[in-house]
Design a protein around this motif. Structure first.
Motif, PDB file in Angstrom:
ATOM      1  N   ILE A  94      67.016  17.470   8.075  1.00 10.43           N
ATOM      2  CA  ILE A  94      65.724  17.118   8.651  1.00 10.43           C
ATOM      3  C   ILE A  94      64.772  16.655   7.541  1.00 10.43           C
ATOM      4  O   ILE A  94      64.046  15.666   7.685  1.00 10.43           O
ATOM      5  CB  ILE A  94      65.127  18.322   9.409  1.00 10.43           C
ATOM      6  CG1 ILE A  94      66.002  18.667  10.614  1.00 10.43           C
ATOM      7  CG2 ILE A  94      63.704  18.024   9.858  1.00 10.43           C
ATOM      8  CD1 ILE A  94      65.625  19.991  11.281  1.00 10.43           C
ATOM      9  N   ILE A  95      64.785  17.373   6.416  1.00 12.92           N
ATOM     10  CA  ILE A  95      63.927  17.001   5.280  1.00 12.92           C
ATOM     11  C   ILE A  95      64.286  15.604   4.784  1.00 12.92           C
ATOM     12  O   ILE A  95      63.407  14.764   4.548  1.00 12.92           O
ATOM     13  CB  ILE A  95      64.060  18.033   4.147  1.00 12.92           C
ATOM     14  CG1 ILE A  95      63.469  19.378   4.577  1.00 12.92           C
ATOM     15  CG2 ILE A  95      63.377  17.536   2.875  1.00 12.92           C
ATOM     16  CD1 ILE A  95      63.689  20.480   3.566  1.00 12.92           C
ATOM     17  N   ASN A  96      65.578  15.340   4.643  1.00 15.89           N
ATOM     18  CA  ASN A  96      66.011  14.030   4.156  1.00 15.89           C
ATOM     19  C   ASN A  96      65.632  12.920   5.130  1.00 15.89           C
ATOM     20  O   ASN A  96      65.224  11.826   4.719  1.00 15.89           O
ATOM     21  CB  ASN A  96      67.528  14.032   3.921  1.00 15.89           C
ATOM     22  CG  ASN A  96      67.922  14.925   2.757  1.00 15.89           C
ATOM     23  OD1 ASN A  96      67.122  15.180   1.859  1.00 15.89           O
ATOM     24  ND2 ASN A  96      69.158  15.412   2.769  1.00 15.89           N
ATOM     25  N   ALA A  97      65.779  13.181   6.440  1.00 23.95           N
ATOM     26  CA  ALA A  97      65.445  12.177   7.440  1.00 23.95           C
ATOM     27  C   ALA A  97      63.948  11.866   7.423  1.00 23.95           C
ATOM     28  O   ALA A  97      63.537  10.699   7.480  1.00 23.95           O
ATOM     29  CB  ALA A  97      65.861  12.672   8.829  1.00 23.95           C
ATOM     30  N   PHE A  98      63.134  12.899   7.330  1.00 21.90           N
ATOM     31  CA  PHE A  98      61.687  12.689   7.285  1.00 21.90           C
ATOM     32  C   PHE A  98      61.296  11.950   6.012  1.00 21.90           C
ATOM     33  O   PHE A  98      60.470  11.025   6.043  1.00 21.90           O
ATOM     34  CB  PHE A  98      60.970  14.033   7.364  1.00 21.90           C
ATOM     35  CG  PHE A  98      59.471  13.929   7.223  1.00 21.90           C
ATOM     36  CD1 PHE A  98      58.705  13.385   8.242  1.00 21.90           C
ATOM     37  CD2 PHE A  98      58.830  14.354   6.074  1.00 21.90           C
ATOM     38  CE1 PHE A  98      57.327  13.276   8.122  1.00 21.90           C
ATOM     39  CE2 PHE A  98      57.457  14.259   5.930  1.00 21.90           C
ATOM     40  CZ  PHE A  98      56.705  13.709   6.973  1.00 21.90           C
ATOM     41  N   ALA A  99      61.859  12.355   4.880  1.00 22.36           N
ATOM     42  CA  ALA A  99      61.528  11.708   3.615  1.00 22.36           C
ATOM     43  C   ALA A  99      61.904  10.236   3.636  1.00 22.36           C
ATOM     44  O   ALA A  99      61.166   9.377   3.124  1.00 22.36           O
ATOM     45  CB  ALA A  99      62.227  12.419   2.460  1.00 22.36           C
ATOM     46  N   ALA A 100      63.044   9.926   4.234  1.00 19.04           N
ATOM     47  CA  ALA A 100      63.475   8.528   4.308  1.00 19.04           C
ATOM     48  C   ALA A 100      62.561   7.710   5.216  1.00 19.04           C
ATOM     49  O   ALA A 100      62.200   6.572   4.906  1.00 19.04           O
ATOM     50  CB  ALA A 100      64.914   8.461   4.816  1.00 19.04           C
ATOM     51  N   ALA A 101      62.167   8.301   6.352  1.00 21.34           N
ATOM     52  CA  ALA A 101      61.334   7.579   7.313  1.00 21.34           C
ATOM     53  C   ALA A 101      59.904   7.399   6.813  1.00 21.34           C
ATOM     54  O   ALA A 101      59.247   6.400   7.124  1.00 21.34           O
ATOM     55  CB  ALA A 101      61.330   8.312   8.648  1.00 21.34           C
ATOM     56  N   ALA A 102      59.405   8.376   6.040  1.00 25.71           N
ATOM     57  CA  ALA A 102      58.001   8.356   5.626  1.00 25.71           C
ATOM     58  C   ALA A 102      57.809   7.951   4.174  1.00 25.71           C
ATOM     59  O   ALA A 102      56.673   7.972   3.688  1.00 25.71           O
ATOM     60  CB  ALA A 102      57.380   9.732   5.856  1.00 25.71           C
ATOM     61  N   ALA A 103      58.877   7.605   3.478  1.00 26.12           N
ATOM     62  CA  ALA A 103      58.784   7.296   2.044  1.00 26.12           C
ATOM     63  C   ALA A 103      57.749   6.205   1.785  1.00 26.12           C
ATOM     64  O   ALA A 103      57.742   5.162   2.446  1.00 26.12           O
ATOM     65  CB  ALA A 103      60.147   6.860   1.517  1.00 26.12           C
ATOM     66  N   GLY A 104      56.867   6.471   0.850  1.00 24.89           N
ATOM     67  CA  GLY A 104      55.876   5.483   0.454  1.00 24.89           C
ATOM     68  C   GLY A 104      54.594   5.510   1.250  1.00 24.89           C
ATOM     69  O   GLY A 104      53.613   4.867   0.865  1.00 24.89           O
TER      70      GLY A 104
END
Length: 809
Positions: A94-104
């Motif tokens: 879940i952390i990785n998915a959120f980080a990927a979607a919200a990166a930047g």
């Protein structure tokens, strides 16, 4: 009670305990994804409560169509348990998915709020739908005869008692002993036990006919739905406001929060228990009006106590000298401030349930009432946290709640009671205000009087993110406080706060970008900005602290918040790093004490791994480490958690506090660079403005750190010794040290005296430079004669320091 009723009562106790444990664990898990800002946690709360409301409606309808509502309930509990079993393994994904979607994305980007809400709703949808369906399913199982309304409120009471047990056991037993993921497994086991009991009940009761179940389609009256929503709104408005104040009066540790929650739920349970024993003939809107009057009366009695209760901690300090005895005092304080009004609030929702009860046809109504109550709770939480508290303040919010409760009583009661309601409101608004200095005194921290406790409150702000932030004047000194806890001042703490930020200069190799986590008075940020960094980001969660730093401490922070190279970001530090793509040459962390709830997240191994990802190859991590009220073992665990991620680390001392430097590369200084910095504003308040004098402040070198870790670790595997997001060791261990007066800074120093503390190497071009370095180190370590001899051989660059030393008495 019959055997079935006893089984159902115990089943709901288990369900309540499991639900509370699961909710707290889920919230803790999702803070790793969304952060700990008020907006982030409110997003999770809204998604959580929204799912429960939706589940109440959907399963309220489904419960009328199934043959066995008890079996439906059992399968709901099984489903909750399955989610709880799988959540720990799912969190990293879940952390990785959120980080990927919200990166930047920047922390204030509106799309980030939408993403958080959507993802939170998806994550929590299944368990909350199932939780929301439990009460309607049981109501359907009870609804085929007289007395079902009484039994339903008894089970609601049992659920609350289970939640009380979950709050207490979760805080004092499960989390400290098992950690986060295994506590979730304990909660899931309770869900399965509750499901097993429901299957047993299902085998022993008659099943309603399908036709009869289909006809069960009545709805609660609109008035009762509104009152149910008001119950949720008022209860959560009171809870948010009380918890805000209790963070100031009682404390901010995870244990203090557990006490607050358990006490609040105890009041609700007692109110529900009283209501469940009332005869059916007395359940009407008149009784509801009287209950609202008691809510107002309870608030009238307790509002004047909030600024008086802190004195209790001073009185108790004479005998409460252990962790257990001090926690007992906190329990008494919470009971005194919350119990009476929370008992009254606890009667409202079960009273509405009983007033709406119609045997054989009420079940969808129960689902609707439950949904209305839950949505009211969401509204109460968000409205209070983001609108009422910042604009009105806690005291006025409680007065408004009192007034609305009295007005509802006016509507529901006969004329004879209306005078009492009016009198309560008039008395409440005529009461004198609180002594804010005493309220925010911080007596609860060490059960003693801090020097700033009786100062003049110059400025005070309230917010859901920071609680109560104040600036207090004692003579010529200004002190910043958060919930009564010291954050910094403009007198004796200034040299230490400057030194914290100056120490990394000893080993800094690049000066592109720096990140400062935690603002406080801004003194340390000013020291970082005085160094030759091209840009400096500062991450601070509280807008109130930023305002206080700008308006009251500009004279010690060099007006840094107006510096064009400084970028202020209001965000949670871990979430900021999770979403950032930037790399830093310095990450500087100076937070409040580790025992503050949430602060330990920045001392866990996962945070250090995240910080390492955002550091350049020669970047330096600098972190403040408290030395007071900290056991030697916890001290070693902090260092071990850093060493688990960073191959190089050195611990310095400044102002009797620990300053940890860590890096991916060897920590080596360069003489030429350091002498260029000497004599500039970056070296302010060091002896003769010579940066080299910082080199003698080593408390433990890398060999000393590793030796301390080994002495404390013994046979414990390193992966179990460090503090992690799952073990939560420091968060639950460090608050206990506040009650131990033997845990002094001197005791820590004495316990590590035998360990290595060689200064970090500094490359020098010639012998003169080496003499300069040796002399600066000798000076800092109190060897005056050695310092004079070495500095006299140190050449021209050592002369300012030599002359400064010769001028000292």
């Amino acid at each position: 009670m019959s055997r079935t009723r006893w089984l159902a009562w115990f089943m709901f106790v288990l369900s309540g305990a499991a639900g509370l444990v699961f909710e707290v664990a889920m919230q803790r898990s999702l803070t790793r994804v969304f952060g700990v800002s008020a907006f982030a946690t409110s997003t999770v709360l809204a998604a959580w409560m929204g799912g429960i409301a939706l589940g109440a409606v959907l399963f309220g309808r489904l419960s009328q169509r199934v043959k066995s509502p008890w079996r439906l309930y059992a399968w709901l509990e099984v489903g909750i348990a399955l989610v709880a079993f799988t959540l720990p393994a799912a969190v990293p994904s879940i952390i990785n998915a959120f980080a990927a979607a919200a990166a930047g994305l920047s922390p204030d980007d509106p799309s980030l709020l939408v993403l958080r809400l959507g993802l939170a709703f998806l994550i929590t949808l299944v368990p909350t739908l199932l939780m929301g369906g439990t009460l309607p399913a049981v109501a359907r199982g009870l609804g085929e005869g007289d007395g079902g309304d009484t039994m339903l409120t008894q089970l609601y009471t049992a659920n609350l008692l289970g939640a009380v047990a979950g709050a207490a056991l979760g805080s004092y037993v499960f989390m400290p002993t098992f950690g986060l993921s295994r506590t979730q497994l304990v909660g899931a086991s309770m869900n399965l036990a509750a499901a097993a009991i429901a299957f047993i009940i299902a085998r022993g009761v008659a099943e309603p006919s399908p036709r009869e179940a289909v006809k069960d389609t009545s709805r609660a009256a609109l008035r009762l739905v509104a009152l149910s929503a008001w119950s949720g709104l008022a209860t959560f408005c009171a809870e948010v406001t009380w918890f805000q104040l209790l963070g100031v009066v009682v404390g901010n540790s995870v244990y203090a929060f557990g006490i607050m929650l358990a006490t609040f739920l105890t009041g609700l349970a007692l109110g529900s228990a009283w209501l469940s024993r009332r005869p059916q003939g007395t359940i009407d809107e008149t009784l509801l009006g009287r209950v609202q009057l008691v809510v107002a009366l309870g608030l009238l009695f307790t509002i004047p106590l909030w600024d008086k209760v802190p004195t209790t901690f001073l009185i108790a300090g004479k005998w409460a000298t252990t962790f257990a005895s001090r926690e007992f005092v906190r329990v008494l304080a919470c009971l005194e401030l919350m119990l009476l009004p929370s008992i009254a609030l606890g009667t409202v929702f079960p009273l509405v349930l009983r007033a709406a009860w119609k045997p054989g046809g009420q079940h969808a109504g129960v689902g609707g009432l439950s949904a209305a109550n839950t949505l009211g709770a969401v509204a109460g939480s968000l409205l209070t946290g983001f609108v009422l508290l910042p604009r009105l303040g806690s005291r006025t919010v409680l007065l408004v709640l009192l007034t609305v409760s009295a007005l509802i009583a006016l509507v529901l009661l006969k004329r004879a009671w209306r005078g009492a309601a009016i009198a309560i409101v008039a008395l409440a608004w005529l009461m004198p205000g609180w002594n804010m200095g005493r309220l925010a005194s911080g007596y609860n921290v060490y059960f003693s009087v801090p020097y700033y406790a009786n100062g003049e409150v110059l400025w005070l702000r309230e917010s859901i993110e920071a609680g109560l932030t104040s600036v207090v004047r004692n003579g010529d000194a200004l002190t910043m406080l958060t919930n009564g806890k010291f954050q910094g001042n403009d007198v004796e703490e200034v040299p230490a706060q400057l030194g914290f930020a100056q120490l990394p200069m000893l080993v800094q190799q690049k000066w592109d970008s720096a990140l400062v986590i935690g603002l406080g008075t801004g003194t340390s940020l000013g020291a970082v900005a005085a160094q030759p960094y091209e840009d400096v980001d500062v991450v601070e969660l509280s807008g109130d602290i930023i305002t206080a730093g700008r308006e009251f401490f500009g004279h010690v922070n060099d007006g840094v918040l107006s510096n064009g190279r400084v970028n202020i970001v209001r965000a949670d530090a871990r979430n900021f790093l999770l979403l950032s793509k930037k790399h830093y040459d310095l990450i500087s962390i100076e937070l409040s004490s580790i025992w503050f709830a949430g602060a330990a997240d920045l001392y866990n191994r996962e945070f250090y791994a995240l910080a390492k990802e955002h550091m350049s190859q020669t970047g330096v991590l600098q972190q403040w480490v408290q030395l007071h009220h900290l056991t030697r073992r916890d001290f070693a665990i902090v260092l071990a958690s850093v060493r688990a991620e960073f191959p190089y680390a050195v611990l310095y001392e400044y102002g009797e506090q620990g300053i940890l430097l860590a890096s991916k590369s060897p920590l080596v200084g360069d003489y030429q660079t350091l002498t260029k910095l000497s004599g500039t504003h970056a070296a302010q308040r060091t002896p003769a403005q010579d940066v080299l004098t910082l080199a003698g402040r080593v408390m433990l070198d890398q060999a000393g750190i590793d030796a301390l870790i080994e002495e404390e670790r013994k046979d414990t595997p390193m992966e179990r010794f460090v503090s992690t997001d799952d073990s939560l060791h420091l968060e639950y261990s460090t608050p206990r040290g506040n009650a131990d007066e033997s845990l002094t800074v001197e005791a820590i120093f004495e316990s590590i005296r035998h360990l290595s503390r060689k200064s970090s190497p500094i490359t020098t071009p010639d012998e003169e430079a080496q003499h300069h370095v040796n002399g600066a180190i000798a000076l800092t370590r109190g060897r005056r004669d050695d310092a004079l001899r070495e500095l006299s051989l140190g050449g021209q660059k050592a002369r300012p320091l030599l002359e400064w030393l010769q001028a000292q008495p």
